[in-house]
Design an enzyme around this catalytic site. Sequence first.
Site, PDB file in Angstrom:
ATOM      1  N   TYR A  58      -6.844 -30.284   7.062  1.00 23.80           N
ATOM      2  CA  TYR A  58      -5.393 -30.115   7.207  1.00 23.80           C
ATOM      3  C   TYR A  58      -5.128 -29.287   8.459  1.00 23.80           C
ATOM      4  O   TYR A  58      -5.777 -29.473   9.474  1.00 23.80           O
ATOM      5  CB  TYR A  58      -4.793 -29.506   5.927  1.00 23.80           C
ATOM      6  CG  TYR A  58      -3.320 -29.802   5.810  1.00 23.80           C
ATOM      7  CD1 TYR A  58      -2.874 -31.115   5.662  1.00 23.80           C
ATOM      8  CD2 TYR A  58      -2.368 -28.800   5.901  1.00 23.80           C
ATOM      9  CE1 TYR A  58      -1.517 -31.420   5.599  1.00 23.80           C
ATOM     10  CE2 TYR A  58      -1.011 -29.090   5.835  1.00 23.80           C
ATOM     11  CZ  TYR A  58      -0.599 -30.404   5.687  1.00 23.80           C
ATOM     12  OH  TYR A  58       0.733 -30.700   5.635  1.00 23.80           O
ATOM     13  N   LYS A 103      -2.375 -33.638   2.568  1.00 21.51           N
ATOM     14  CA  LYS A 103      -1.785 -32.797   1.535  1.00 21.51           C
ATOM     15  C   LYS A 103      -2.361 -33.155   0.166  1.00 21.51           C
ATOM     16  O   LYS A 103      -2.676 -32.279  -0.647  1.00 21.51           O
ATOM     17  CB  LYS A 103      -0.269 -32.990   1.524  1.00 21.51           C
ATOM     18  CG  LYS A 103       0.519 -31.776   1.110  1.00 21.51           C
ATOM     19  CD  LYS A 103       0.555 -30.736   2.219  1.00 21.51           C
ATOM     20  CE  LYS A 103       1.402 -29.548   1.857  1.00 21.51           C
ATOM     21  NZ  LYS A 103       1.497 -28.561   2.950  1.00 21.51           N
ATOM     22  N   THR A 108      14.565 -24.502   8.984  1.00 24.97           N
ATOM     23  CA  THR A 108      14.599 -24.694   7.532  1.00 24.97           C
ATOM     24  C   THR A 108      13.578 -23.817   6.820  1.00 24.97           C
ATOM     25  O   THR A 108      13.848 -23.298   5.736  1.00 24.97           O
ATOM     26  CB  THR A 108      14.343 -26.173   7.176  1.00 24.97           C
ATOM     27  OG1 THR A 108      13.160 -26.618   7.831  1.00 24.97           O
ATOM     28  CG2 THR A 108      15.503 -27.036   7.589  1.00 24.97           C
ATOM     29  N   ALA A 109      12.388 -23.623   7.427  1.00 22.12           N
ATOM     30  CA  ALA A 109      11.369 -22.798   6.778  1.00 22.12           C
ATOM     31  C   ALA A 109      11.820 -21.344   6.735  1.00 22.12           C
ATOM     32  O   ALA A 109      11.799 -20.699   5.676  1.00 22.12           O
ATOM     33  CB  ALA A 109      10.039 -22.925   7.507  1.00 22.12           C
ATOM     34  N   ALA A 164      15.109 -19.270  12.848  1.00 19.21           N
ATOM     35  CA  ALA A 164      15.926 -19.598  11.673  1.00 19.21           C
ATOM     36  C   ALA A 164      16.055 -21.100  11.464  1.00 19.21           C
ATOM     37  O   ALA A 164      17.153 -21.635  11.369  1.00 19.21           O
ATOM     38  CB  ALA A 164      17.304 -18.954  11.821  1.00 19.21           C
ATOM     39  N   ASP A 205       7.311 -32.061   5.753  1.00 24.42           N
ATOM     40  CA  ASP A 205       7.536 -32.188   7.202  1.00 24.42           C
ATOM     41  C   ASP A 205       8.728 -33.078   7.565  1.00 24.42           C
ATOM     42  O   ASP A 205       8.669 -33.864   8.522  1.00 24.42           O
ATOM     43  CB  ASP A 205       6.263 -32.678   7.902  1.00 24.42           C
ATOM     44  CG  ASP A 205       5.214 -31.583   7.981  1.00 24.42           C
ATOM     45  OD1 ASP A 205       5.543 -30.435   7.681  1.00 24.42           O
ATOM     46  OD2 ASP A 205       4.062 -31.877   8.340  1.00 24.42           O
ATOM     47  N   ASP A 223       7.773 -27.216   2.714  1.00 23.10           N
ATOM     48  CA  ASP A 223       8.135 -26.454   3.911  1.00 23.10           C
ATOM     49  C   ASP A 223       9.174 -25.388   3.601  1.00 23.10           C
ATOM     50  O   ASP A 223       9.171 -24.318   4.211  1.00 23.10           O
ATOM     51  CB  ASP A 223       8.666 -27.394   4.998  1.00 23.10           C
ATOM     52  CG  ASP A 223       7.674 -28.494   5.322  1.00 23.10           C
ATOM     53  OD1 ASP A 223       6.575 -28.172   5.786  1.00 23.10           O
ATOM     54  OD2 ASP A 223       7.986 -29.678   5.081  1.00 23.10           O
ATOM     55  N   ASN A 269      -0.958 -18.939   3.616  1.00 21.97           N
ATOM     56  CA  ASN A 269      -1.280 -20.364   3.623  1.00 21.97           C
ATOM     57  C   ASN A 269      -0.688 -20.997   2.368  1.00 21.97           C
ATOM     58  O   ASN A 269      -1.004 -20.589   1.249  1.00 21.97           O
ATOM     59  CB  ASN A 269      -2.809 -20.531   3.642  1.00 21.97           C
ATOM     60  CG  ASN A 269      -3.245 -21.962   3.833  1.00 21.97           C
ATOM     61  OD1 ASN A 269      -2.537 -22.893   3.463  1.00 21.97           O
ATOM     62  ND2 ASN A 269      -4.428 -22.147   4.407  1.00 21.97           N
ATOM     63  N   ASN A 270       0.171 -21.991   2.562  1.00 22.59           N
ATOM     64  CA  ASN A 270       0.799 -22.645   1.411  1.00 22.59           C
ATOM     65  C   ASN A 270      -0.210 -23.208   0.425  1.00 22.59           C
ATOM     66  O   ASN A 270       0.106 -23.422  -0.746  1.00 22.59           O
ATOM     67  CB  ASN A 270       1.711 -23.783   1.874  1.00 22.59           C
ATOM     68  CG  ASN A 270       2.951 -23.293   2.575  1.00 22.59           C
ATOM     69  OD1 ASN A 270       3.003 -22.157   3.021  1.00 22.59           O
ATOM     70  ND2 ASN A 270       3.950 -24.150   2.669  1.00 22.59           N
TER      71      ASN A 270
END
Length: 545
Positions: free
Chosen positions: A91, A164, A294-295, A292, A236, A259, A451-452
């Site tokens: 990834y 993912k 979306t994340a 600023a 994404d 995200d 890390n997500n």
Amino acid sequence: MSNIPTILQNPLTNKDTAFTQEERAKYGLTGRLPVVVETLEQQTTRAYRQFSSYEKDIEKYIFLDQLHNRNEVLYYKLLIDHLAEMLPVVYDPTVGEAIKKWSRDYRRSRAVYLDVNHPENIRASFETLGLGADDVDLIVVSDAEEILGIGDWGVNGTDISVGKLAVYTAAAGIHPSRAIAVNLDVGTDNEVLLNDPAYLGNRHARVRGERYDALITSYLKTAAEMFPNALLHFEDFGPSNARRILVENRRQYRIFNDDMQGTGAIVMAAVFSGLKVTKQTFAEQRLVVYGAGTAGTGMADQISAAMEREGLSREEAKQRVWLIDINGLVTDDMDGLPDYQQEYARPATEVADWAKTDGKIGLLEVVKQVKPTILIGTSTDHGAFTEDVVKALCAGVERPILLPLSNPTEKIEVMPSEAIKWSDGKALISVGIPVPPVPYKGVNYEIGQANNAMLYPGLGLGVIVSGAKHVTDGMLLAAAEAVASQVNPQDEGASLLPSVNNLRASSATVAVAVAKQAVKDGVATKQPENWVQAVQNAMWQAVYE
């Protein structure tokens, strides 16, 4: 022309040299494999040797991709055994390089492609998989408009969804045959792709507006009808669509946007840990988000929601958040503010006497005026957190929480080694890239990676095990708290977040917490006697049948 037996062609059934002599006779494989019969462990040892022989990460990526397409059990066994080492290969960041070359290096399709020009084919496209209503737990979809730090890559972004799913399986045991990768091909605004003869996607600009919205509506409706138990993971999407799709559909569908929600929750985990050190509450925080989109705004949403849970009104919580984008501090007199920024725009009259540079209120001035307790970077503006900024941050509060989250390395706002030196070890730091410990004045500072992957696999597993009808804010909070519970940040130099080395165990812990919260929130449709055992039973193991 050779006739390859079907069992060897299917990566889910192929065992390669692990087929016993009896199996070879039974499945028509006599004479089609070398005589030695190996164990999965022997195969894994050889595969790791092969992996390690490649010098470049993209070469390692291609090796793993080819193994994935040949023998899924061996692929996942290798990935699970070396997850910390291989996660950056399968990834982020290596997948970004692979995506740029995807059409030119096309090897095999592992996804369902939904064409904006033929929305009538959505159901037929899913039907080709031959899967029934109870056969799918997870679908990851991307329109590839805002991939990692590299932007719009159209159909080349297919490997985002594939990668993912690989992490979901390796980290949380989601069964690979019960998951689907989807690419929404709505065109691309990437002129390099549009003029590349090898490009495999639609050769037109991105479709927006009514046709785009109709595709999203049809996708959600069809996927939910055909696979009613599946978690619909969005990945994404561009800033103009990601938040809007989530907000408009989260109460109707089992939908999750990594995200926004996943990134926000992993940041919440880091903040939970930081507050254990500062001994403060969420209601006492002052948050500045630099970058600023979306994340970043999603992080502001979750942190301000935590302030509300501790007794602040919505208006009071919003007053403790400051957003900064490319035009400086976001204020209510700016034209064309996206909807996700409008809620946090500061009154222009409030900051009228703040210093401006090139006509805008910059980061340093905001830090000096606000004295934030939390500074988050999601800007991809490398080096933006200068020595002056870090020192101003520490002048404002004793132990600031500093989260420069942009990645890869060339986009991070400040390297931890610099931030620790400039803050004299006071800043509580977590970053978006893997970094080694930082020695400073006799202390080894462990730097946790936000890390997500620490969060979304366990979250997804918890949703699946509980049969949750929706992903609630409470479930996201439970996931964040479960991640934070795995470290003791109060030890000197300790990390705010756990290491990915024990990701599978960590995902199980998160899944249990999420499933229990789904029950509390009234969205669970299953309630086993023992959640720990239910989670263990649900986790697919990389072993041959």
